[in-house]
Design an enzyme around this catalytic site. Structure first.
Site, PDB file in Angstrom:
ATOM      1  N   ARG A  48      16.517  -8.793  16.143  1.00 49.63           N
ATOM      2  CA  ARG A  48      16.501  -8.764  14.675  1.00 49.63           C
ATOM      3  C   ARG A  48      15.688  -9.943  14.136  1.00 49.63           C
ATOM      4  O   ARG A  48      15.062  -9.872  13.095  1.00 49.63           O
ATOM      5  CB  ARG A  48      17.925  -8.773  14.091  1.00 49.63           C
ATOM      6  CG  ARG A  48      17.897  -8.877  12.576  1.00 49.63           C
ATOM      7  CD  ARG A  48      19.122  -8.381  11.835  1.00 49.63           C
ATOM      8  NE  ARG A  48      20.359  -8.490  12.546  1.00 49.63           N
ATOM      9  CZ  ARG A  48      21.056  -9.622  12.734  1.00 49.63           C
ATOM     10  NH1 ARG A  48      20.623 -10.764  12.246  1.00 49.63           N
ATOM     11  NH2 ARG A  48      22.185  -9.597  13.403  1.00 49.63           N
ATOM     12  N   TYR A 101       1.757  -1.263  -8.366  1.00 49.79           N
ATOM     13  CA  TYR A 101       2.180  -0.133  -7.529  1.00 49.79           C
ATOM     14  C   TYR A 101       3.522   0.421  -8.047  1.00 49.79           C
ATOM     15  O   TYR A 101       4.438  -0.357  -8.337  1.00 49.79           O
ATOM     16  CB  TYR A 101       2.311  -0.616  -6.076  1.00 49.79           C
ATOM     17  CG  TYR A 101       2.879   0.415  -5.149  1.00 49.79           C
ATOM     18  CD1 TYR A 101       2.141   1.545  -4.805  1.00 49.79           C
ATOM     19  CD2 TYR A 101       4.154   0.281  -4.612  1.00 49.79           C
ATOM     20  CE1 TYR A 101       2.671   2.509  -3.966  1.00 49.79           C
ATOM     21  CE2 TYR A 101       4.685   1.234  -3.761  1.00 49.79           C
ATOM     22  CZ  TYR A 101       3.934   2.347  -3.445  1.00 49.79           C
ATOM     23  OH  TYR A 101       4.459   3.298  -2.617  1.00 49.79           O
ATOM     24  N   ASP A 173      -0.804  -8.678  -3.618  1.00 47.86           N
ATOM     25  CA  ASP A 173      -0.689  -7.448  -2.828  1.00 47.86           C
ATOM     26  C   ASP A 173      -2.111  -7.008  -2.478  1.00 47.86           C
ATOM     27  O   ASP A 173      -2.864  -6.559  -3.337  1.00 47.86           O
ATOM     28  CB  ASP A 173       0.042  -6.371  -3.651  1.00 47.86           C
ATOM     29  CG  ASP A 173       0.333  -5.115  -2.828  1.00 47.86           C
ATOM     30  OD1 ASP A 173      -0.455  -4.814  -1.908  1.00 47.86           O
ATOM     31  OD2 ASP A 173       1.339  -4.432  -3.121  1.00 47.86           O
ATOM     32  N   LYS A 198      -0.633   1.494   5.271  1.00 49.82           N
ATOM     33  CA  LYS A 198      -1.899   1.998   4.754  1.00 49.82           C
ATOM     34  C   LYS A 198      -3.051   1.581   5.677  1.00 49.82           C
ATOM     35  O   LYS A 198      -3.075   1.976   6.813  1.00 49.82           O
ATOM     36  CB  LYS A 198      -2.082   1.511   3.321  1.00 49.82           C
ATOM     37  CG  LYS A 198      -0.799   1.593   2.457  1.00 49.82           C
ATOM     38  CD  LYS A 198      -0.391   3.002   2.113  1.00 49.82           C
ATOM     39  CE  LYS A 198       0.989   3.110   1.491  1.00 49.82           C
ATOM     40  NZ  LYS A 198       1.202   2.317   0.281  1.00 49.82           N
TER      41      LYS A 198
END
Ligand SMILES: *Cc1c(COP(=O)(O)O)cnc(C)c1O
Length: 383
Positions: A48, A101, A173, A198
């Site tokens: 983790r 976004y 971003d 993406k």
């Protein structure tokens, strides 16, 4: 020797296997790692927190963005949520673009409605509106350039300076540009965000997000939160992402070249109303894009002439472009922001952001450009 970005992307994690000398690094699915002795963990102890496959992606993307460290998460939204959770308390404010976004818009809006922090959405290309927002002394300023879906470009260097002057951290971003076309840390950003789903992966077969940091202390603090919440990416997805990254530079350059041809075709077509792409002098921020970006990218949007009722006819006749969400893959996609990516915004908020009902967005892929243009041409003949 400082390596070029194309080389860094191709060679990420190669030749790091000391056991067999495998050129391509292995996938390491183990969740646990043995301590060497009492109270002596190795580099990894529990997955983790981190694992070898994920770490190689973080090192590669940090180098590509010119940062000192990175945190890979299980999707772009979890990367943005991780930033919110680790940085913002109920008295803090985040300033975000009014046309950011759709998922980020929804996240900031819903969390602020629960009182977790304050959000101010602002048109960052409007100096007065931005100055007013910065008077609230935000903790974090988010920049998205070019914006989605209108590809508006803002001056990252200028906004970062103004944000720093009021003590804010600056996050950019960079999903639409990738480090191949824009490196926000060089422009003054503290944090770079990607939906690695993406372009970074480029093959539309995994979800991932990444935060890249200019400063090690901030990276260490936020990594504590990443382990605390549990935002990690699986070893297998990390492996696929590293594989996708190898062709990043080649993909982005060809896709951007294809996009330039599609833009020219649409511009000259009598049934097209307007085209949005940073390469066009009519595009908001074109002059900034010329200096700030190493290329204009492979995302574009346009409006058909006439009423929006014609859209389904046009979309139905496309044979190559797939009507689907997302972007940045090798395949060309077309999307209708008002009913798809930006449906989380109210009609009112969409109007403010300039997202009309007849707007279509294209993510130009790696197919042959002549076929892409023929596909659009054929579908337009049905209008
Ligand atoms: C897709 C996207 C996100 C969210 O990423 P996911 O991987 O879908 O969670 C954030 N920002 C931008 C600009 C995006 O395109």
């Amino acid at each position: 020797m400082t390596k070029k970005l194309g080389t860094i992307a191709v060679r990420g994690g190669l030749n790091t296997d000391t056991q067999y000398g495998s050129v391509v690094p292995p996938i390491t699915p183990s969740t646990s790692y043995g301590f060497t002795e009492f109270a002596k963990p190795r580099q990894f102890d529990y997955a983790r927190k981190s694992n070898p496959s994920r770490r190689l992606v973080e090192e590669t993307v940090a180098e590509l963005e010119g940062g000192v460290d990175a945190i890979l998460t299980n999707c772009g939204m979890s990367a943005i949520h991780l930033l919110c959770v680790s940085l913002l308390t109920p008295k803090d404010t985040i300033v975000a673009p009014h046309d950011c976004y759709g998922g980020s818009y929804r996240l900031f809006n819903s969390l602020s409605q629960r009182g977790q922090f304050n959000v101010i959405f602002v048109d960052q290309s409007d100096p007065k509106a931005l100055a007013d927002a910065l008077m609230h002394k935000p903790k974090l300023v988010l920049i998205e350039s070019p914006s989605n879906p209108l590809l508006r470009v803002v001056n990252i260097q200028l906004i970062a300076k103004q944000a720093h002057d009021v003590g804010a951290l600056v996050a950019v971003d960079n999903t639409f540009m990738t480090p191949i076309l824009q490196r926000p840390i060089e422009l003054g950003a503290d944090i770079v965000i990607h939906s690695a789903t993406k372009y970074l992966n480029g093959h539309s077969d995994l979800l991932a997000g990444i935060l890249v940091f200019k400063d090690q202390q901030l990276a260490t603090d936020i990594n504590w939160w990443a382990n605390n919440i549990g935002t990690l990416t699986s070893s297998f997805d990390s492996y696929l992402l590293l594989r996708g990254l190898r062709t990043l530079s080649a993909r982005v350059n060809i896709q951007q070249d294809n996009a330039q041809h599609v833009v020219q075709f649409l511009l000259n077509h009598p049934k097209i109303n307007c085209v949005y792409h940073p390469s066009l002098p009519t595009n908001q921020g074109h002059d900034i894009a010329r200096k700030q970006q190493k290329g204009f990218g492979a995302m574009l949007s346009f409006e058909l002439k006439g009423d929006a009722a014609k859209l389904p006819v046009f979309l139905k006749h496309l044979k190559i472009f797939t009507l689907a969400q997302s972007l940045g893959g090798v395949e060309s996609l077309i999307c209708h922001p008002a009913t798809m990516t930006h449906s989380g915004m109210s009609a009112e908020a969409r109007k403010v952001a300039g997202v009309s009902d007849s707007l279509l967005r294209i993510s130009v892929g790696l197919e042959d450009k002549d076929d892409l243009i023929a596909d659009l041409d054929h579908a337009l003949q049905h209008l």
